[in-house]
Every structure is written in structure tokens, then in C-alpha cells.
Write a protein that holds these residues in place. Structure first.
Motif, mmCIF file in Angstrom:
data_model
loop_
_atom_site.group_PDB
_atom_site.id
_atom_site.type_symbol
_atom_site.label_atom_id
_atom_site.label_comp_id
_atom_site.label_asym_id
_atom_site.label_seq_id
_atom_site.Cartn_x
_atom_site.Cartn_y
_atom_site.Cartn_z
ATOM 1 N N GLU A 64 0.835 -1.204 0.000
ATOM 2 C CA GLU A 64 0.000 0.000 0.000
ATOM 3 C C GLU A 64 0.868 1.251 0.000
ATOM 4 N N ILE A 65 0.511 2.215 -0.839
ATOM 5 C CA ILE A 65 1.240 3.479 -0.904
ATOM 6 C C ILE A 65 0.254 4.628 -0.782
ATOM 7 N N GLU A 66 0.759 5.813 -0.460
ATOM 8 C CA GLU A 66 -0.054 7.007 -0.363
ATOM 9 C C GLU A 66 0.313 7.974 -1.482
ATOM 10 N N ILE A 67 -0.689 8.457 -2.204
ATOM 11 C CA ILE A 67 -0.467 9.414 -3.284
ATOM 12 C C ILE A 67 -1.006 10.769 -2.828
ATOM 13 N N PRO A 68 -0.137 11.787 -2.660
ATOM 14 C CA PRO A 68 -0.599 13.103 -2.221
ATOM 15 C C PRO A 68 -1.337 13.848 -3.332
ATOM 16 N N VAL A 69 -2.466 14.471 -2.983
ATOM 17 C CA VAL A 69 -3.290 15.213 -3.942
ATOM 18 C C VAL A 69 -3.656 16.552 -3.319
ATOM 19 N N LEU A 70 -3.550 17.621 -4.095
ATOM 20 C CA LEU A 70 -3.960 18.955 -3.658
ATOM 21 C C LEU A 70 -5.294 19.295 -4.325
ATOM 22 N N PHE A 71 -6.332 19.532 -3.515
ATOM 23 C CA PHE A 71 -7.646 19.915 -4.022
ATOM 24 C C PHE A 71 -7.812 21.426 -3.891
ATOM 25 N N MET A 72 -8.366 22.059 -4.922
ATOM 26 C CA MET A 72 -8.592 23.509 -4.925
ATOM 27 C C MET A 72 -10.029 23.784 -5.367
ATOM 28 N N GLY A 73 -10.750 24.609 -4.588
ATOM 29 C CA GLY A 73 -12.130 24.939 -4.909
ATOM 30 C C GLY A 73 -12.982 24.993 -3.648
#
Length: 415
Positions: A64-73
Motif C-alpha cells: 500500500e502506498i499514499e499518493i498526495p493530492v492537492l484539491f482547490m475549490g
């Protein structure tokens, strides 16, 4: 049930109640709710975007890995990754401006996959929903260390050293062994110029080797192999590499595809085995397996032409011709990609190397619909396949494999 459905139910009940009792107040209440729903729908225009910094992520199967995501809105975000052979965590978060999140992903098969980010956006009251698909990341999944260790526990071993004690595998001296015709890639220092002048062609003086011979595992990663046989072929390649390296042999890897190849020079030890494991990665192809494979006769003139032109080719031809010293070569291929040229190449190098071919049978790996017409075609292809196997078997031992042929059964034949 969604909140929006509850409200529409209240609107309907308000109108019905007003009609039944003759009172206008329930109708006004229902109309007010209707206007509110209409207003929220018209004004709902989420401008949500995402940013993923890593375009390529590498990991092991089952890890298992973690993928960082930046959400804007603005809005309530429900997000998860979509793709082949992965399990993705679903995250739910409130976004007002920017917010970082980490989404856990667990790959369950080896290969290269393109993931997409599926995002559902709700308003803060949960009345309106909009769905968007964003480009995600490419994930490279390599075989796990545990799978290699499990393979190494098998009690069957390749006894190449015992079988080829007098051949290319084993400890040998520098005694003169014999003469043979020059093959592109041979060391020019070993040319016997007197014999060459007498026979009017380049002749090589062969000596018995002073060190253990090298073993190359050649893995076909062409388009047809990637459609349905690549998992099997990759696991088989890793199994053989593990057994050989654990027994002290120098093992190299050549993987090739249409117009290209990658070569890992021979080595030994756990570090080298891990290097081979990390290199066996691929991107699957969709579609039904093609069953066609044709091989024609190669004339002496054509063979001489190919002998001169193979140096310029990019692929398995160039890769094998770069092997300078006599070696043991294990080829894992379904023999459907450029079959005639592969046959011509093996006709050339078999004078220098010991070759064995492990060939997954496309007919046995076929996964399409089976009806009367398809079965008739499969039977015809099986007969054609038998001719190809016999043809290659005249050059080198060729083992026809099916999905259930693996591990002990295959290695017993190689022994």
C-alpha cells in the motif's frame, strides 16, 4: 436516500396536503422549498481542480502506498483512484480554498497502469452533486520480494553445471577446443587468420572457458505477449533467475519489444536479483490474443544478408549479438512476433551459444468467447503451432507451455 430526494418528497407531500385539506399554507411551504432547490441547482457551479505532483509512482505488488493530492475549490469532496488491478481508498473532505489529502492505493498485480482520479463534488448541504474525472498518475508495480523468496523455497533446482560440465557452463581451462564460423559480436582477437584465408571466410578459434559461463534470460515483452501471457512469462523469468543466482551462477536479463530492448549484464547475489526484479515491468495491452505466427524457409543467401544487417537492428537481434562470450540463453517467448527473423537469428547464434526456448502457447492462453467457429479456428491454429514448435526444436530444445505449466514441471524439463 439523498437529502435532495427527501426535500422533493416534502414538496410533493406539501402540495398533496394543501389539496386535501384546502389550506394554502402547505402549498406555500412546498413552493418555497421548490424555489430553494431550484436556486441551489442553478447556482451550483463548483470550480474544483486537483494537482498531483508525482506523475510516476513505483511500488511493489501488494504494498500500500499514499499518493498526495492537492484539491482547490469549494465543496464536499469524495475522491478515489480508478484503474486496472488496484484497490483505492475513498476519501471525503471539506474544501474551502485549498486542501491537501493523501489517498491510499494498493496494487494487486505486476505491471504499468495509468490511474485516473474520480471526484464527486457536493455543495455544503449535500443537495447537489457533480462528478469529474481528472488525469491521475502512472504507477509501476514490480514483483514483491516475498514472491521471489517464496519461489526460492522450491526444492527443485536447475543443475546446469552438472549437465553442461563439458559444455559452456562450468569451470574450464584455456585448452584449444575447435574452429567455427565467425558470428557478429565475436571477439576479433580470436579470429584464425590462416584458416580464414584458406576457407575464404572468417573463422574463430574456440577455447574452453576459464570461468563459469554466463546465463541470459531473454524475456519477450512484445505487444502480443503483453495481451495475456506477460504475467506468466515474467513470473517464470523471475523463478529461473532466483534458482540460478541462489546456486551461484552469473545471470543477466534481456527484455525486448518492438524496436527496442534493455539489457542487464550478468551478475550474482541478492542485490543483482533485486535489480532484475525491478526491471521486469511492463504495460499490458488490451484486446484478444492474436494466434497468427508464420515461419518461412530462410535461404543461405538470405541468412548471409541477415548476418550482415543484424547489427543495425534494434531489438532482440542486436541484444543477442552483443553477447561476446559463449553463454547459456533461456528465451521466454510465444514465438508469434517476427517469427521468421527470430528463427534466422537463432540459426546463427546456436553455433556459439546453448539455447533453450520456453514458449507460452497462445492457443492455451486464449481468453475470448468459445463457440463452435472459434473452437474450429483454435484447432487449426494448434496444428500450425505444432509445426512452428517442431521447426524451432530443430535449432534448440523448445518447450510448449500452458497456463498450468509452471515451477516444478517446467524446471524439471530444463534439468
Amino acid at each position: 436516500m439523498k437529502r435532495e430526494l427527501y426535500i422533493w418528497t416534502l414538496v410533493f407531500l406539501g402540495i398533496l396536503h394543501s389539496y386535501l385539506i384546502g389550506d394554502v399554507l402547505p402549498a406555500i411551504f412546498a413552493f418555497t422549498l421548490f424555489l430553494y432547490m431550484y436556486y441551489s441547482k442553478v447556482t451550483f457551479n463548483p470550480n474544483v481542480t486537483v494537482r498531483i505532483n508525482n506523475n510516476l509512482v513505483s511500488t511493489e505488488e501488494g504494498k500500500e502506498i499514499e499518493i498526495p493530492v492537492l484539491f482547490m475549490g469549494r465543496g464536499i469532496i469524495n475522491a478515489e483512484f480508478k484503474g486496472d488491478y488496484i484497490i483505492s481508498e475513498k476519501v471525503r473532505l471539506r474544501v474551502e480554498g485549498q486542501r491537501n489529502a493523501k489517498i491510499k492505493v494498493k496494487p494487486i498485480k505486476k505491471g504499468i497502469y495509468d490511474l485516473r482520479l474520480k471526484v464527486k463534488i457536493e455543495d455544503f448541504l449535500g443537495l447537489q452533486i457533480q462528478e469529474k474525472i481528472f488525469p491521475g498518475v502512472r504507477i509501476e508495480v514490480v514483483p514483491s520480494v516475498d514472491s521471489i523468496r517464496e519461489a526460492a523455497k522450491e526444492e527443485y533446482r536447475l543443475r546446469l553445471k552438472e549437465r553442461y560440465k563439458k559444455g559452456i557452463v562450468g569451470t574450464e581451462s584455456l585448452d584449444f577446443h575447435g574452429l567455427r564460423e565467425y558470428i557478429p559480436g565475436d571477439d576479433i582477437k580470436k579470429i584464425d587468420w590462416k584458416a580464414s584465408a584458406r576457407l575464404k571466410k572468417l573463422i574463430i578459434r574456440e577455447f574452453l572457458k576459464e570461468k563459469d559461463s554466463e546465463v541470459y534470460i531473454v524475456l519477450d515483452q512484445s505487444r502480443e505477449m503483453r495481451k495475456g501471457k506477460i504475467d506468466y512469462a515474467s513470473a517464470l523469468a523471475l523463478y529461473i533467475a532466483t534458482m540460478l543466482i541462489r546456486n551461484g551462477y552469473y545471470v543477466g536479463l534481456i527484455k525486448y519489444w518492438e524496436g527496442g530492448y534493455k539489457r542487464i549484464p550478468p551478475g550474482r547475489g541478492e542485490g543483482h536479483l533485486n535489480k532484475i526484479r525491478m526491471e521486469i515491468k511492463y504495460k499490458r495491452e488490451r484486446g484478444i490474443l492474436s494466434l497468427r505466427a508464420e515461419i518461412g524457409k530462410v535461404s543461405t543467401r538470405a541468412l548471409n544478408f541477415l548476418r550482415k544487417s543484424f547489427r543495425k537492428k534494434k531489438g532482440i537481434w542486436e541484444a543477442l549479438l552483443e553477447i561476446k562470450t559463449p553463454s547459456y540463453i533461456v528465451i521466454i517467448s510465444d514465438l508469434t512476433s517476427q517469427t521468421s527473423r527470430l528463427y534466422a537469428l537463432l540459426s546463427m547464434i546456436r553455433k556459439k551459444h546453448r539455447i533453450i526456448i520456453l514458449s507460452p502457447n497462445p492457443v492455451l492462453f486464449y481468453q475470448g468467447d468459445l463457440n463452435e467457429e472459434t473452437l474450429r479456428k483454435l484447432y487449426k491454429r494448434m496444428k500450425e503451432r505444432e509445426k512452428i514448435i517442431r521447426k524451432f526444436n530443430s535449432l534448440a530444445p523448445t518447450i510448449d507451455l500452458g497456463p498450468s505449466d509452471y515451477g516444478k514441471e517446467v524446471l524439471r524439463v530444463i534439468e
